[in-house]
Write a protein that holds these residues in place. Structure first.
Motif, mmCIF file in Angstrom:
data_model
loop_
_atom_site.group_PDB
_atom_site.id
_atom_site.type_symbol
_atom_site.label_atom_id
_atom_site.label_comp_id
_atom_site.label_asym_id
_atom_site.label_seq_id
_atom_site.Cartn_x
_atom_site.Cartn_y
_atom_site.Cartn_z
ATOM 1 N N ASP A 55 0.809 -1.221 0.000
ATOM 2 C CA ASP A 55 0.000 0.000 0.000
ATOM 3 C C ASP A 55 0.841 1.269 0.000
ATOM 4 N N VAL A 56 2.161 1.140 -0.130
ATOM 5 C CA VAL A 56 3.038 2.303 -0.269
ATOM 6 C C VAL A 56 3.804 2.160 -1.580
ATOM 7 N N PRO A 57 4.363 3.246 -2.114
ATOM 8 C CA PRO A 57 4.953 3.200 -3.457
ATOM 9 C C PRO A 57 6.276 2.463 -3.568
ATOM 10 N N GLY A 58 6.787 1.932 -2.495
ATOM 11 C CA GLY A 58 8.053 1.223 -2.516
ATOM 12 C C GLY A 58 8.671 1.263 -1.138
ATOM 13 N N LEU A 78 12.941 5.373 -2.211
ATOM 14 C CA LEU A 78 14.257 4.969 -2.705
ATOM 15 C C LEU A 78 14.095 4.243 -4.039
ATOM 16 N N ASP A 79 14.958 4.562 -5.001
ATOM 17 C CA ASP A 79 14.936 3.859 -6.281
ATOM 18 C C ASP A 79 15.423 2.431 -6.127
ATOM 19 N N LEU A 137 14.246 -8.448 -6.861
ATOM 20 C CA LEU A 137 13.064 -8.156 -6.063
ATOM 21 C C LEU A 137 12.696 -6.691 -6.230
ATOM 22 N N VAL A 138 11.415 -6.413 -6.429
ATOM 23 C CA VAL A 138 10.971 -5.028 -6.539
ATOM 24 C C VAL A 138 9.715 -4.855 -5.687
ATOM 25 N N GLY A 188 8.496 1.820 -8.288
ATOM 26 C CA GLY A 188 8.829 1.171 -7.027
ATOM 27 C C GLY A 188 10.307 1.172 -6.709
ATOM 28 N N THR A 189 10.710 0.269 -5.837
ATOM 29 C CA THR A 189 12.097 0.179 -5.362
ATOM 30 C C THR A 189 12.652 -1.213 -5.629
#
Length: 601
Positions: A176-179, A194-195, A228-229, A239-240
């Motif tokens: 539920d968060v972008p990364g 974080l990328d 893993l992403v 995402g990260t």
């Protein structure tokens, strides 16, 4: 064509609408030319509801029946997800953990995966179907074929393990968060995305309470080289990525039972500086390490033990060629560090050259009590004295006499069945590398102090072996530098942190053994929090620790304990100061992003 494993957490599949949205995302991934396995958690708060139902029936239900009950949550989701996919024209089939071939230990509620039999899974994928798998569960390898669950974060573990077994191109963890963010956005809305992040950094953050990924999942990704992403199921943002070096060849048999320790590391030419009887008040550590950083001296291990009266001890190590500078700073600052304005006793500086750091490393150490005890007992049996101890989730380091280095390497390699040792060189870190990648807060820790432990070889090994035998995991372990004579016996204090849930049990165990071990007092403090900074770029950059301590000092937050590793610095503070400490440290390292992170309700 890529093979992709996608995992969706409870909030991502928390309603019919969310399941339909995820189904469309899955179908789009297939249309793009990929083969897809989907792993899902129970919908929303389903698991909590099942736990509450059980509590209404039985005060202490058996772990077997809890596994039988809790495994149904994911089964509801897989059936609904498969229906949603079929409804939009995407062939799919739902499989429980047992049906998909996830074989585990016969350990209810916290089983580890032994192997994954992929025959049925591969057959359905060749038929062009999306396989929807119930996360968090498996079946025991015994004749009874017991349903087992993997414990907290089990769906992450299921997904990455399936990706490893299938040799998938990558595994996507949808949440539920972008990364992965620099800290918890619920506490710091300005947390930055974080990328990418290394597996080691993620292991530390996950073990410190960051809930985006479970440590066991990261451990599998590192051990088997699974790309893993972490992405949001609510957006199309990239995402990260969680990165790791190329793994050593491993068998998939005993998938989660890989060796806990991968390597023994040794670093010689170190010196230890200890300051005894420094005041126990905010700002002392900041002042000391600020001056050291000003001299461009890179500090390695740092420990601050529990206080005694109104003072405590701080010790740290430096490379031998930096000893003179560090010694000069310590000796210059010692006269002004008095325990109390009316006390004329100055802080004492102790210098010891000819030291070395010996360490064991491995992602498999997480959640396995007894690893630290084994290194202590192995060194004690070889008559090697431990002068300092510092621990993290993936490393246990001990400072010893450099003359004992070769012997220490041999006995630890033998004890942990490691075929080689790694002599660690001091790396040249690029100056433009951001030293700190994330800040974490753990409010579920307790501090335990064992006062006046007899100062003789093997005592730490005995204490932590007893706790490990009762499945009590410990975190930060610190042995005081100050030695005192009580009843004619030299004694030191040992302090450590552990989960609050285990604190009473640990205290009871040690009190029962206090007479046989010669322990004089066992004290528990549940009102603590642990704040940590993590970053692979910290090594070789003087001043990182000083900035951490200074941020706390400016807010008059007192540090109760300090422990460090190569990529982490942790401070124990009073629990009431925990959230504020997290926020000011996050700001001190400039980790805030451009805007606030929205977290779905």
């Amino acid at each position: 064509m890529a093979v992709i494993v996608q995992k969706y957490g409870g909030t991502s599949v928390g309603s019919v609408e969310r399941i339909q949205s995820v189904a469309q995302r899955v179908k789009n991934t297939v249309i793009a030319g990929n083969t897809v396995v989907v792993v899902v958690s129970a919908m929303g708060k389903t698991t909590d509801g099942l736990v509450n139902l059980a509590k209404q029936i039985a005060a202490e239900p058996s772990r077997r029946e809890m596994d039988m009950l809790l495994s149904t949550g994911e089964q509801v989701t897989i059936a609904l997800m498969s229906m949603a996919l079929e409804e939009i024209g995407q062939p799919a089939i739902s499989l429980t953990g047992a049906q998909v071939g996830i074989v585990t230990e016969s350990e209810h509620s916290r089983a580890r995966i032994l192997e994954i039999k992929t025959d049925r899974l591969s057959r359905h994928l060749l038929e062009g179907k999306v396989v929807v798998v119930a996360g968090f569960q498996g079946v025991s390898d015994s004749d009874q074929l017991e349903i087992t669950t993997l414990g907290r974060g089990g769906s992450d573990t299921s997904a990455v393990a399936l990706a490893a077994a299938l040799k998938a191109d990558f595994c996507e963890i949808y949440t539920d968060v972008p990364g992965i963010l620099t800290t918890d956005p619920r506490l710091v809305p300005e947390a930055r995305l974080l990328d990418q992040i290394t597996c080691d950094e993620m292991l530390e953050l996950a073990s410190l309470g960051a809930k985006v990924l479970h440590p066991r999942a990261v451990e599998i990704a590192k051990n088997f080289g699974v790309p893993l992403v972490v992405r949001s199921s609510w957006t199309e943002d990239p995402g990260t990525w969680v990165t790791s070096p190329a793994p050593k060849p491993r068998t998939l048999q005993g998938l989660e039972l890989t060796k806990a320790v991968d390597a023994v590391e040794f670093e010689g030419n170190q010196a230890k500086i200890a300051l005894l009887r420094v005041p126990d008040r905010p700002g002392i550590a900041a002042r000391l390490f600020g001056e050291i950083a000003h001299q461009q001296v890179d500090v390695d291990l740092i420990i601050q033990s529990i206080h005694e009266g109104d003072s405590n001890d701080i010790a740290f190590t430096v490379m031998g060629n930096a000893l003179k500078k560090a010694q000069s700073v310590a000796e210059a600052i010692a006269p002004v560090l008095r325990s109390h304005p009316t006390n004329t006793e100055e802080a004492e500086v102790i210098i010891e050259s000819g030291a070395a750091k010996i360490a064991i490393t491995g992602a498999g150490m997480i959640g396995r009590p007894g690893i630290a005890a084994q290194i202590f007992s192995t060194l004690a049996a070889a008559a090697i004295n431990i002068e300092m101890i510092s621990t993290s989730e993936v490393k246990v380091s001990c400072v010893i006499d450099e003359a004992d280095g070769e012997k220490a390497i041999k006995v630890l390699c033998d004890a942990f069945q490691v075929e080689y040792s790694a002599k660690v060189a001091h790396c040249e870190i690029p100056k433009n590398l951001v030293p700190v990648r994330g800040v974490a807060l753990d409010n579920n820790q307790a501090q335990m102090a064992i006062r006046n432990v007899p100062d003789r070889p093997g005592m730490a090994a005995r204490i932590f072996s007893v706790l490990a035998a009762k499945n009590v995991s410990v975190d930060m372990i610190i042995q005081s530098q100050r030695c005192r004579i009580v009843d004619g016996i030299p004694r030191r204090d040992i302090a450590f942190t552990l989960p609050q849930a285990d604190a009473n049990l640990a205290q009871k165990i040690l009190l029962e053994l206090s007479e046989s071990l010669g322990l004089q007092e066992v004290v528990v403090n549940n009102d603590v929090a642990k704040v940590s900074i993590v970053g692979s770029g910290m090594e070789g950059q003087p001043g990182v620790a000083a900035r951490f301590f200074e941020a706390l000092a400016k807010e008059k937050i007192n540090i109760l304990m300090i422990a460090t590793s190569d990529i982490k610095i942790s401070c124990v503070v009073n629990q009431e100061d925990g959230v504020r400490a997290l926020q000011v440290v996050h700001a001190a390292f400039g980790l805030a992003g451009q805007g606030k992170i929205e977290v779905p309700a």
